[in-house]
Write an enzyme that holds these catalytic residues in place. Structure first.
Site: not given
Ligand code: BES
Ligand code: ZN
Length: 630
Positions: A160, A162, A289-292, A316-317, A320, A339, A395, A403, A577
């Site tokens: 991960q 980001q 939840g998700g990472m693009e 959403h992803e 991106h 975002e 972060d 968002y 999550r």
């Protein structure tokens, strides 16, 4: 702008193949990135070649990275890279024809930024090769034992990167202002499959030896790798699922609309420029939840609810791929450009595919969460779209503000200029800045040129300034409304007035969003009898929808409703999550009895959480203890 040679392509195909990407020279006033040590005015990375061995026994990635640089300053003698907790074994520098050992120093570790790696660069050198190894506690890696995976048979690793975690597994210029193509050679145990944010061979022979190629230049935070017992199932011509064997079918059914989302998004915002769009379903400990990650979005399994109720996460992803991956925030202070834009696109896609009612519900839920978040935040700057995150972990800037306030701002502009014009403006923005990074100042300049100046009496500069910089929400905010929620408000009022049997409340046919809204609007002083009535009538403690469960357990924690504690503990111990667990920990941490329980659960759950989630929860528990709960 100049067409340039894609170094990655030359490695794999005839050397004369030209890239289709134009990479702009660095913007003349590129803002300083407060979260990177890299001297990007002197050198800019154009390509990375990774060669890594994945060692599950030691929990270490080990190997080399070669950085191909563009030298902007002919006199520069030092290359500064970002690292965190890396063991640097040797460094060579030179050019395409030869590399030779060179001197380097690793600075002391800054708790947020890590350690600058300073490399001596001979005159004309534009290439370095670094031999290194990661540490087991690398902030950007999660190593899972077989028991922590869905199928419990094989270990799993995922990255991960980001916001600034790429530096914990690759020494590089870890700033979203630098874009590079990459190749990777990854060696794993032979029974496992490696996948990356790159071209993945759909027919890869499972032998533990994998090659990747990412032909589009991407920022460092989008470099991603996962290794596990993964299978692939296509969904549409350009879309498919990677998941552990037992999860593939369910995921493919849940996300079967992905291909259609992709097509709709292209029709409105311009071509999808990344080739394929696949989803990787991760084990439940995934902290987001998700990472693009480009071409391969990483997804939490907690959105597989069985009824497509949480698929806006995929919208959403996917979005991106335009806002974020194609047009990238220049620093983490400009995060809303990633975002807020993406959330705006998400609501647009949801409306296109599932209709205006559902989109209105999602918008209204988002706005509701924003109001809660604004009430909780202390610093005024964090309530605006232009926070100053220098000296802080980026972060920490991940709240509902970029968002939802960002999306409300864009919806406001859409309401003023009309959807056709505003869509066209956004499409132009993506075209003009494709494969570049952008600042809020640039957005403002272009908004003024393309829309404000052309329709002078529509929106004033002062209104725009308020949207960007005022901690209060502008008075003319168009708060989203949903008729479906009026019914819910009525049912909640009836419940609070004493109608606490299922038959007395008109909840037939409610969407999962209506249930979430029902819980989110509960007052702070429910009695134990009311909590009991809720759980008995509607079975929230056993909800198969992890988002509804999370909202319920937040109430459970707030009201010290002990009969549901066992279920709450299970929730906290099976899900990683952050959005689904941090709010529950935050409620627990608010009282002395609660914080004791939270500390005990956290102690037992900690090893299953991602290092990023560990950080976030430790922060919440420390804040709770400080404010007198401990
Ligand atoms: N890019 C983010 C996740 C992220 C943000 C990771 C900042 C690290 C630092 C991703 O696109 C995202 O927004 N995920 C959300 C999904 C949601 C808004 C649909 C999440 O994880 O909850
Ligand atoms: Zn996002």
């Amino acid at each position: 702008m100049s067409a340039w040679l894609c170094i990655a392509c030359t490695a794999l195909s005839p050397p004369h193949r030209l890239s289709t990407f134009d990479v702009a020279p660095p913007p003349p006033h590129a803002p300083v990135d407060p979260h990177s040590y890299a001297n990007t005015q002197a050198f800019r990375t154009r390509h990375l070649a990774l060669d890594l061995r994945v060692d599950f026994e030691q929990r270490v990635l080990e190997g080399t990275v070669e950085l191909h640089l563009q030298r902007l300053d002919p006199t520069a003698q030092t290359l500064v890279l970002d690292t965190r907790d890396l063991q640097i074994r040797s460094v060579e520098a030179g050019d395409a024809s030869a590399l030779a050992p060179t001197a380097f120093v690793l600075d002391p570790r800054d708790p947020i930024l890590g350690s600058a790696l300073r490399i001596a660069m001979p005159a004309h050198a534009d290439r370095v090769r670094i031999a290194y190894a990661t540490q087991p506690q690398a902030s950007g890696l999660q190593w899972l034992d077989p028991e922590q995976t869905t199928d419990k048979r094989h270990p799993f690793l995922y990255t991960q990167s980001q916001a600034i975690h790429a530096r914990s597994w690759i020494p590089l210029q870890d700033t979203p202002q630098i874009r590079a193509t990459y190749t990777a050679h990854i060696r794993t145990p032979p029974q496992l499959l490696a996948v990356m944010s790159a071209e993945n061979a759909l027919d890869a022979v499972r032998n533990g030896d994998y090659h990747f190629h990412m032909p589009q230049p991407i920022p460092s935070y989008l470099i991603a790798l996962a290794v596990g017992d993964l299978r692939f199932k296509p969904m549409g011509p350009r879309t498919g699922i990677y998941a552990e064997p037992s999860a593939v079918e369910r995921a493919a059914r849940e996300f079967e609309d992905t291909e259609q989302m992709l097509a709709r998004c292209e029709a409105i915002f311009g071509p999808y420029r990344w080739g394929r769009y696949d989803l990787l379903i991760l084990p439940a400990s995934f902290p987001y939840g998700g990472m693009e990650n480009p071409r391969l979005t990483f997804v939490t399994p907690t959105v597989i609810a069985g009824d497509k109720s949480l698929v806006s996460l995929v919208a959403h992803e996917l979005a991106h791929s335009w806002s974020g991956n194609l047009v990238t925030n220049a620093t983490w202070n400009d995060f809303w450009l990633n975002e807020g834009f993406t959330n705006h696109l998400t609501y647009r896609i949801m409306e296109e595919i599932y209709g205006p009612d559902r989109a209105a519900q999602e918008r209204a839920l988002g706005a509701h969460e924003l109001r809660e978040t604004l009430a909780r935040l202390d610093r005024d700057g964090d309530k605006t779209l232009t926070p100053d995150l220098a000296g802080r972990d980026p972060d920490d800037g991940v709240t509902d503000v970029p968002y939802e306030r960002g999306a409300l701002f864009l919806a406001y502009l859409e309401s003023k200029f009309g959807r056709p014009r505003f869509d066209a403006f956004l499409r132009g923005w993506f075209d003009r800045h494709a494969f570049q990074s952008v600042t809020t100042a640039q957005f403002l300049e272009e908004l003024t040129r393309e829309l404000l100046d052309k329709s002078p009496d529509t929106v004033t500069p002062a209104q725009i300034q308020a949207w960007l910089h005022d901690p209060h929400m502008p008075a003319d905010t168009v708060w989203p409304q949903s008729d479906a929620f009026a019914t819910v408000d009525a049912a909640r009022a009836a419940f609070l007035a004493g109608a606490n049997e299922r038959q007395q409340l008109d909840t037939a046919g409610w969407s999962p969003r209506q249930w979430q809204y029902f819980l989110d609007g509960m007052p702070d002083d429910l009695t134990a009898a009311q909590m009991k009535a809720l759980d008995r009538a509607f079975g929230f403690s056993r909800s198969g929808n992890a988002v509804i469960a999370a909202r319920w357990f937040r109430l459970v924690a707030r009201h010290h409703y002990t009969p549901a504690y066992a279920a709450m503990e299970r929730h906290l111990k099976t899900i990683g999550r952050m959005r689904l667990i941090v709010p529950v920990y935050r409620e627990l941490a608010a009282t002395p009895q609660g914080i004791k329980l939270a500390q005990r659960i956290y102690r037992e759950a900690r090893s299953g959480y991602h290092p990023i989630a560990q950080n976030a929860i430790e922060q919440v528990l420390a804040d709770g203890a400080k404010s007198g709960s401990g």
